[in-house]
Every structure is written in C-alpha cells, then in structure tokens.
Design a protein around this motif. Sequence first.
Motif, PDB file in Angstrom:
ATOM      1  N   GLY A  38     -16.385  51.459  66.629  1.00  0.00           N
ATOM      2  CA  GLY A  38     -16.979  52.756  66.929  1.00  0.00           C
ATOM      3  C   GLY A  38     -17.894  52.712  68.140  1.00  0.00           C
ATOM      4  N   ARG A  40     -21.413  53.029  69.787  1.00  0.00           N
ATOM      5  CA  ARG A  40     -22.805  52.838  69.365  1.00  0.00           C
ATOM      6  C   ARG A  40     -23.727  53.740  70.169  1.00  0.00           C
ATOM      7  NH1 ARG A  40     -23.968  46.765  67.539  1.00  0.00           N
ATOM      8  NH2 ARG A  40     -21.992  46.438  66.495  1.00  0.00           N
ATOM      9  N   ALA A  43     -29.583  57.454  67.315  1.00  0.00           N
ATOM     10  CA  ALA A  43     -29.618  58.754  66.640  1.00  0.00           C
ATOM     11  C   ALA A  43     -31.058  59.082  66.268  1.00  0.00           C
ATOM     12  CB  ALA A  43     -28.750  58.734  65.403  1.00  0.00           C
ATOM     13  N   THR A  67     -22.440  62.604  71.488  1.00  0.00           N
ATOM     14  CA  THR A  67     -21.207  61.840  71.612  1.00  0.00           C
ATOM     15  C   THR A  67     -20.889  61.582  73.084  1.00  0.00           C
ATOM     16  OG1 THR A  67     -19.820  63.811  71.655  1.00  0.00           O
ATOM     17  CG2 THR A  67     -20.296  62.850  69.485  1.00  0.00           C
ATOM     18  N   CYS A  77     -27.360  61.533  56.827  1.00  0.00           N
ATOM     19  CA  CYS A  77     -27.348  60.068  56.873  1.00  0.00           C
ATOM     20  C   CYS A  77     -26.570  59.511  55.681  1.00  0.00           C
ATOM     21  CB  CYS A  77     -28.778  59.539  56.850  1.00  0.00           C
ATOM     22  SG  CYS A  77     -28.881  57.759  57.031  1.00  0.00           S
ATOM     23  N   VAL A  95     -26.575  53.853  65.366  1.00  0.00           N
ATOM     24  CA  VAL A  95     -25.405  54.216  64.574  1.00  0.00           C
ATOM     25  C   VAL A  95     -24.142  53.953  65.390  1.00  0.00           C
ATOM     26  CG1 VAL A  95     -26.624  56.008  63.278  1.00  0.00           C
ATOM     27  CG2 VAL A  95     -25.346  56.644  65.303  1.00  0.00           C
ATOM     28  N   SER A  96     -23.052  53.769  64.677  1.00  0.00           N
ATOM     29  CA  SER A  96     -21.728  53.748  65.288  1.00  0.00           C
ATOM     30  C   SER A  96     -20.976  54.927  64.717  1.00  0.00           C
ATOM     31  CB  SER A  96     -20.978  52.462  64.945  1.00  0.00           C
ATOM     32  OG  SER A  96     -21.512  51.377  65.636  1.00  0.00           O
ATOM     33  N   TYR A  97     -20.244  55.639  65.566  1.00  0.00           N
ATOM     34  CA  TYR A  97     -19.448  56.761  65.088  1.00  0.00           C
ATOM     35  C   TYR A  97     -18.013  56.588  65.541  1.00  0.00           C
ATOM     36  CZ  TYR A  97     -19.604  58.902  69.746  1.00  0.00           C
ATOM     37  OH  TYR A  97     -19.463  59.155  71.080  1.00  0.00           O
ATOM     38  N   PRO A 102     -16.420  62.210  64.836  1.00  0.00           N
ATOM     39  CA  PRO A 102     -17.828  61.805  64.981  1.00  0.00           C
ATOM     40  C   PRO A 102     -18.680  62.003  63.732  1.00  0.00           C
ATOM     41  CG  PRO A 102     -17.136  63.154  66.846  1.00  0.00           C
ATOM     42  CD  PRO A 102     -16.037  63.200  65.835  1.00  0.00           C
ATOM     43  N   ASN A 104     -17.981  60.692  60.976  1.00  0.00           N
ATOM     44  CA  ASN A 104     -17.859  59.413  60.271  1.00  0.00           C
ATOM     45  C   ASN A 104     -18.765  58.405  60.968  1.00  0.00           C
ATOM     46  OD1 ASN A 104     -17.034  57.305  58.704  1.00  0.00           O
ATOM     47  ND2 ASN A 104     -14.934  57.274  59.450  1.00  0.00           N
ATOM     48  N   VAL A 105     -19.948  58.152  60.384  1.00  0.00           N
ATOM     49  CA  VAL A 105     -20.933  57.270  61.009  1.00  0.00           C
ATOM     50  C   VAL A 105     -21.320  56.130  60.081  1.00  0.00           C
ATOM     51  CG1 VAL A 105     -21.923  59.107  62.427  1.00  0.00           C
ATOM     52  CG2 VAL A 105     -22.927  58.594  60.231  1.00  0.00           C
TER      53      VAL A 105
END
Length: 141
Positions: A38, A40, A43, A67, A77, A95-97, A102, A104-105
């Motif tokens: 994903g 990084r 956030a 994004t 969260c 976070v990674s999405y 997007p 889905n984090v």
Amino acid sequence: MDVGAVAVLAGIAAFGGMLAVLVGAYGLREARRVSRTGVRVEALVKRRPGEAPEESPPPRPVLQFVTEDDRVMEVVCPAPSTRRQPLRPGGNVLVSYDPADPRNVVVHGRERLGPERAFIAGGALVVLISVVLLVVALAGQ
C-alpha cells in the motif's frame, strides 16, 4: 444418536469451522498486503463528527489523509485507541492504504492481527472436534 445424524452435525460444524478459517486467513492476507504494497502516508487523527470533546481519546477516531490523486479521505480508524497507545485528536499516525480502495487502511504498529488469528484457531478447533466426533461415532457403530 444415529451415525447419520452425527455425520450431518459434524459436517455442518466442519463447514462453519472452515468458513472461520477462511475469513481469518483472508483478513491476515489483506492486512499484510496493504502493509507491504500500500501507499504510506501520514494521517491526521480527528474526533468523529458530533462527538463531545473530552479529556480521554475517542475509542475509534477518524483518520484523515490525502491520497496520491489528491483526494481527501476520512475513514474510521481500524484499530481502537488504547491506554498504552492513545490516538489523540490532532496527532499523526503512519498508515498504508490500498490505492484501488483508499478506505482499506492499516495503521502501522496497530495492525491487530489477533482477531484474524483467533478466527483461524477457533475454526481449526471446530473442524478438529467435528472430525473426532465423526470418528468416535463411526467407531461406536
């Protein structure tokens, strides 16, 4: 109890157990995939709209990030705030999405893979009990 009834009961339980194993494995795979591949970003931790400002951090705050294609995303969260690792409003977390979705984090350092592992272990236990139940019923016949 009739062997046929035991076989049906064991089959239904084994199916449910296998379903739990698959759900847990899918959750683990998705969390690892998003963490590894994903995008990084940092956030911003925010309170949910309409939530009263209190001294303690909210249990599930909102994460806001931008994004790659400059969309501003706000998602709840996926990991709760804890006493050892509070998510205080105004703070930042890594976070990674998933670029394809997007929403889905994964919050780094708070992956919470325990529930997925519990699904796998519980499902495997149910399958094992089902097999033992079936073997005992067939041996007693």
